[in-house]
Design a protein around this motif. Structure first.
Motif, PDB file in Angstrom:
ATOM      1  N   GLU A  29       0.704  -1.046  -0.108  1.00 37.56           N
ATOM      2  CA  GLU A  29      -0.176   0.112  -0.149  1.00 37.56           C
ATOM      3  C   GLU A  29       0.766   1.122  -0.159  1.00 37.56           C
ATOM      4  N   GLU A  31       0.917   5.432  -1.329  1.00 36.42           N
ATOM      5  CA  GLU A  31       0.196   6.683  -1.960  1.00 36.42           C
ATOM      6  C   GLU A  31       1.286   7.760  -2.107  1.00 36.42           C
ATOM      7  N   LEU A  92      -2.903   4.642 -12.528  1.00 37.65           N
ATOM      8  CA  LEU A  92      -2.945   3.965 -11.050  1.00 37.65           C
ATOM      9  C   LEU A  92      -2.189   4.920 -10.212  1.00 37.65           C
ATOM     10  N   ASP A  94      -3.122   7.430  -8.288  1.00 39.24           N
ATOM     11  CA  ASP A  94      -3.851   7.410  -6.960  1.00 39.24           C
ATOM     12  C   ASP A  94      -4.869   6.305  -7.009  1.00 39.24           C
ATOM     13  N   TYR A  95      -4.966   5.779  -5.707  1.00 38.00           N
ATOM     14  CA  TYR A  95      -5.849   4.622  -5.639  1.00 38.00           C
ATOM     15  C   TYR A  95      -7.418   5.029  -5.830  1.00 38.00           C
ATOM     16  N   ARG A  96      -7.903   4.176  -6.752  1.00 37.54           N
ATOM     17  CA  ARG A  96      -9.503   4.039  -6.993  1.00 37.54           C
ATOM     18  C   ARG A  96      -9.814   2.452  -7.291  1.00 37.54           C
ATOM     19  N   THR A  97     -10.711   2.200  -6.531  1.00 36.91           N
ATOM     20  CA  THR A  97     -11.247   0.709  -6.420  1.00 36.91           C
ATOM     21  C   THR A  97     -11.290   0.220  -7.899  1.00 36.91           C
ATOM     22  N   TYR A 100      -7.761  -0.400  -9.977  1.00 43.43           N
ATOM     23  CA  TYR A 100      -6.737  -1.274  -8.932  1.00 43.43           C
ATOM     24  C   TYR A 100      -7.393  -2.886  -9.010  1.00 43.43           C
ATOM     25  N   LEU A 123      -8.002   1.564   2.514  1.00 41.01           N
ATOM     26  CA  LEU A 123      -7.331   1.180   1.467  1.00 41.01           C
ATOM     27  C   LEU A 123      -7.460  -0.463   0.966  1.00 41.01           C
ATOM     28  N   LEU A 127      -9.774  -2.789  -1.309  1.00 43.95           N
ATOM     29  CA  LEU A 127      -9.337  -3.574  -2.418  1.00 43.95           C
ATOM     30  C   LEU A 127      -9.400  -5.052  -2.302  1.00 43.95           C
TER      31      LEU A 127
END
Length: 359
Positions: A29, A31, A92, A94-97, A100, A123, A127
């Protein structure tokens, strides 16, 4: 690591088509170049499990290609990974469901790990549930212990159940990969070994931003949050119902301030409105692993214990000499916390002042 106790019943044989799944993965993980410490804790734990199975540890690093991402790949080796799956695409960043999940589903189906681990963070929980759904496999959440049943190579994932009154061990037998999430600070941080190296497998998913319905409007780093950061505190002074009334929380805050620590509380105090959920320690709150945990007026029920029992040093203060917390605390003071807390604050304050003057 000792062999976990075996479940009773018919011995399970892994189907032939699942025997091609090999290796233990940790989804790292990160960011904007900052890695959550739970990822390295899990790489260390994966190393122990992989050595038992005789397989490799894989670290999956996702993001936009950058020098920071390359540095994270290098760090993964130093903490125990044998191979890094470096998955890069601008989408990718930034995290987005959705992106990812799509990418991780494809990568897992391609390389076939037998176990996939994630941190039980906001997060990671998001995920893990999404990936387990698309892969049609099992997921054990909020684990406190991981081990291997060697006779069938299954992951023995232990977690609290029935409101934290019991611990149960769960297996995912007829499906692969086996998945689990673990809270931050449950596992110990592994030592770095800067001499370790490994191989990097680069994956380029070729995503399109127009296919993603969610957009990142702003990013607020954890260090800019005003909430308590209990999971990363080295010293925690925690309060239970034994303090009697909300006004007495000041005694806990005073001691925490002198020690440079954070304040934690039990679930009943949050439910009673004494303070916010961000300070709750326990099964339904935060899991912590500080160097010093001072428990004032806390009985030591299992729901609280699972969130703090791996602290390096636990000092318990309670008027009841038979309180369960004395069964696992390293040091105990039998007495009224309302009297002992101010005395500790005064003593620590004087000692620290002397040390500062001497320094």
């Amino acid at each position: 690591m000792s062999e976990p106790s075996k479940p009773q019943g018919r011995k399970f044989q892994l189907p032939e088509h699942l025997k091609e799944y090999k290796g233990i993965w940790v989804i790292v993980e990160q960011e904007r170049g900052s890695v959550h410490s739970v990822s390295w804790e899990l790489v260390g734990e994966a190393r122990k499990l992989a050595d038992k199975l005789g397989v490799e540890v894989g670290a999956v690093v996702l993001g936009a290609d950058s020098p920071e991402l390359n540095a994270i790949c290098g760090d993964a080796f130093t903490y125990g990974a044998d191979v890094v799956y470096k998955v890069t695409d601008p989408v990718l960043a930034d995290y987005r469901t959705d992106p990812y999940t799509r990418v991780m589903t494809d990568v897992v189906n391609t390389y076939k790990p037998e176990i996939v681990l994630l941190g039980a963070t906001t997060l990671g929980r998001d995920l893990a549930g999404a990936i387990a759904t698309t892969l049609a496999t099992g997921l054990t959440a909020d684990c406190t212990e991981l081990d291997i049943y060697m006779d069938n190579r299954s992951l023995a994932a232990t977690r609290p159940t029935f409101g934290g009154t019991l611990l149960c061990t769960i297996q995912t037998l007829a499906y692969r990969p086996q998945m689990a999430t673990v809270r931050p600070r449950v596992m110990s941080m592994p030592d770095r070994d800067d001499s370790r190296t490994g191989r990097v497998v680069e994956v380029f998913p070729n995503l399109r931003e127009t296919d993603v319905i969610t957009k990142v409007l702003s990013f607020i780093a954890d260090r800019e949050q005003t909430e308590a950061q209990l999971a990363f505190a080295d010293i925690i002074v925690a309060a239970g119902k034994g303090l009697g009334k909300p006004e007495n929380l000041k005694l806990v805050f005073d001691l925490a301030k002198v020690l440079g620590g954070e304040v934690g509380v039990t679930r009943p105090l949050v439910q009673a409105g004494w303070t916010g959920f961000d300070r709750q320690v326990g099964q339904t709150g935060k899991t912590v692993r500080p160097k010093l945990y001072i428990a004032a007026g806390i009985s030591g029920a299992i729901q609280h214990r699972v969130g703090m029992e791996k602290s390096d040093l636990i000092l318990a203060i309670n008027t009841d000499p038979n309180a369960p917390i004395f069964d696992f605390a390293h040091l105990g003071l039998v007495g009224d916390a309302l009297t002992i807390l101010p005395a500790l604050t005064d003593a620590f304050g004087k000692r620290l002042s002397v040390n500062r003057l001497a320094g």
